[in-house]
Design an enzyme around this catalytic site. Structure first.
Site, short mmCIF file in Angstrom:
data_model
loop_
_atom_site.label_atom_id
_atom_site.label_comp_id
_atom_site.label_asym_id
_atom_site.label_seq_id
_atom_site.Cartn_x
_atom_site.Cartn_y
_atom_site.Cartn_z
N HIS A 302 0.82 -1.23 0.00
CA HIS A 302 0.00 0.00 0.00
C HIS A 302 0.84 1.27 0.00
O HIS A 302 1.87 1.35 0.67
CB HIS A 302 -1.05 0.00 1.11
CG HIS A 302 -0.52 0.03 2.52
ND1 HIS A 302 -0.25 1.21 3.18
CD2 HIS A 302 -0.25 -0.95 3.40
CE1 HIS A 302 0.16 0.93 4.42
NE2 HIS A 302 0.19 -0.37 4.58
N ASP A 314 6.17 1.05 6.55
CA ASP A 314 4.75 0.72 6.44
C ASP A 314 4.06 1.75 5.56
O ASP A 314 3.62 2.77 6.04
CB ASP A 314 4.11 0.69 7.84
CG ASP A 314 2.67 0.24 7.79
OD1 ASP A 314 2.22 -0.22 6.74
OD2 ASP A 314 1.99 0.36 8.82
N GLU A 348 -5.07 1.93 3.01
CA GLU A 348 -5.04 0.70 3.80
C GLU A 348 -5.17 1.01 5.29
O GLU A 348 -5.91 0.35 6.02
CB GLU A 348 -3.71 -0.05 3.55
CG GLU A 348 -3.63 -1.44 4.19
CD GLU A 348 -3.13 -1.47 5.62
OE1 GLU A 348 -3.24 -2.53 6.26
OE2 GLU A 348 -2.63 -0.44 6.12
ZN LIG Z 1 0.74 -1.30 6.40
#
Ligand SMILES: [Zn+2]
Length: 485
Positions: A302, A314, A348
């Site tokens: 993502h 992330d 996300e």
């Molecule tokens: Zn993530």
């Protein structure tokens, strides 16, 4: 009497027994029990095994190109340019949309195929200004982050005594004390999977007993006084109260003060609120299949992130290995029989919004999806594949990972669940995989200001890109479709 020598022998024996035990555990976890493996002889024909092993030279070519030759360092270079240019990319922000345009453009420059975006409506949530201040027994600013979808406080904030509990059970046993208070949950961190319930449910559990706000210790095993945010959701039929994460250190301090019988009073101010519905986009690029272009293998990560840190880990790393794997296959002129599609999901972090929209919009197509991959747990030293599949598929993947010896990544782990954005399709029985990897300290940085480019390692990014490219290529090129679960 036990002599020193006997003692030493005992200790050495104990260490040996433990080591053998741990190794045996790792090996059985990694390759499945011997029984399962021997069953593969029933599932796989000799010719299929031979077909899979014939991809050895191609894996070599892919690994050499990405880890040693022209591709070396390119994932890091692309990712760091992207991260330094855009910073964090929160769903609903202009920054995220600019980042998506940038990836669209990069994909066109790299000659990827069928490059386009697909719209995703998003209910935005805005953090605004926020603070937590310890007022009693002394005044101190408490670094904090509101949790996703929390409501805000009145402008003057909420000032209340703090009830510190270590678990939902403790709250239940002390529920008569919660009325009118701010409940602070300080659970022991066991694992992310086990402890995250205190993030998702703190507000609802505290509100049930009349609390006016909830606080949690950040969901992380390690802290240098950095708060970690994340999603939470309110149960139906409970009053919505504001909820935020404190640092582990401050949560521990408040617990110690409270344990000494001193009164703890905090002022919590949060401007958090829902904003407009905005349009974001999933970003898609393909390498069209040479024989069965309608059949699809998906690799994904993502592009959005939380509004703190840089979203490098992330999920910048996961998105960029998925993207650069496609770029490298294209550059190497390796076109498989089926189509490989890279999807860079949007939104996300705020509830898999991009994936849910894609699921809805592509229902008619998924009978042609062979395999779906997602990287969203960091891009550390790879060990192999963590996968969800039926027995026959498992046997195919066990053969495939044998080819990853040049990456030192020949392990595999069969799981019930992998990934986050791809969950809906896995639940429909489409087989899929995420990286099996060292997962070094992922949750130290996750959803915090500490998620920066410094967490990313160029060598691991190359290895993961190569592993991703090789897996996608082989599965998209095998003569037979990957078996459904
Ligand atoms: Zn993530």
């Amino acid at each position: 009497m036990i002599t020193k020598r006997t003692k030493t022998i005992c200790i050495i024996t104990a260490i040996l027994v433990m080591t053998v035990g741990i190794l045996a555990f790792i090996v059985t976890r990694a390759i499945g029990s011997e029984n399962d493996m021997s069953k593969c002889d029933n599932f796989l024909s000799e010719s299929l095994k031979q077909e899979i092993s014939s991809y050895g030279p191609i894996v070599h070519t892919i690994v050499k190109a990405i880890v040693e030759n022209d591709g070396k360092g390119t994932t890091y270079k692309e990712l760091s340019t992207f991260i330094d240019t855009f910073g964090n990319r929160y769903a609903g922000s202009e920054n995220l949309e600019n980042a998506i345009d940038y990836m669209l453009n990069r994909s066109i420059i790299k000659n990827l195929e069928n490059v386009h975006t697909e719209d995703v409506p998003i209910q935005t949530w805005i953090r605004g200004q926020e603070s937590a201040t310890l007022l009693q027994p002394r005044r101190q600013n408490l670094p904090m982050l509101g949790l996703g979808l929390s409501i805000g406080t009145p402008p003057e904030g909420i000032t209340a005594e703090v009830l510190v509990v270590t678990s939902f059970d403790e709250l239940e046993s002390r529920k008569s004390e919660a009325l009118g208070k701010i409940v602070l949950f300080v659970p022991e961190y066991i694992s992310y999977g086990k402890t995250v319930i205190y993030r998702s449910k703190a507000a609802s559990r505290a509100a049930k007993h009349g609390a006016v706000a909830a606080l949690i210790r950040s969901i992380t095993p390690f802290s240098i006084r950095t708060p970690h945010t994340g999603m939470q959701s309110y149960d139906a039929n409970v009053t919505k109260i504001p909820v935020a994460a404190l640092t582990v250190e401050d949560a521990h301090m408040l617990k110690r003060i409270s344990d000494r019988g001193q009164k703890v009073v905090v002022n919590l101010k949060m401007e958090a609120h829902f904003g407009d519905i905005k349009t974001s986009r999933n970003t898609i690029a393909e390498l069209r299949g040479s024989e069965k272009p309608e059949k699809i293998v998906i690799i994904s990560g993502h592009l959005d992130s939380w509004d703190v840190g840089q979203g490098a880990m992330d999920d910048g790393g996961g998105a960029f290995i998925s993207w650069n794997a496609l770029v490298m296959l294209k550059a190497l002129n390796l076109r498989p029989r089926r189509t490989i599609r890279t999807i860079l999901w949007t939104a996300e972090e705020v509830g898999y919004v991009g994936a849910k929209q894609y699921y809805k919009d592509h229902k008619n197509e998924t009978q042609n999806w062979n395999f779906i991959m997602e990287s969203d747990e960091g891009t550390f030293t790879p060990y192999g594949l963590n996968y969800v599949s039926g027995n026959r598929g498992a046997c195919i993947l066990e053969e495939v990972v044998k080819l990853f010896a040049p990456l030192n990544a020949t392990s595999s782990l069969r799981s019930d669940y992998v990934g986050s954005d791809i969950t809906l399709w896995l639940m429909d029985g489409i087989p899929g995989a995420s990286l099996l990897q060292r997962n070094e300290n992922y949750f130290w940085f996750h959803h915090s200001p500490g998620d920066t480019m410094d967490v990313e390692d160029p060598v691991s990014l190359d290895k993961n890109t190569a592993l991703w490219a090789a897996t996608a290529y082989i599965l998209a090129d095998l003569k037979e479709d990957f078996p459904r679960n």
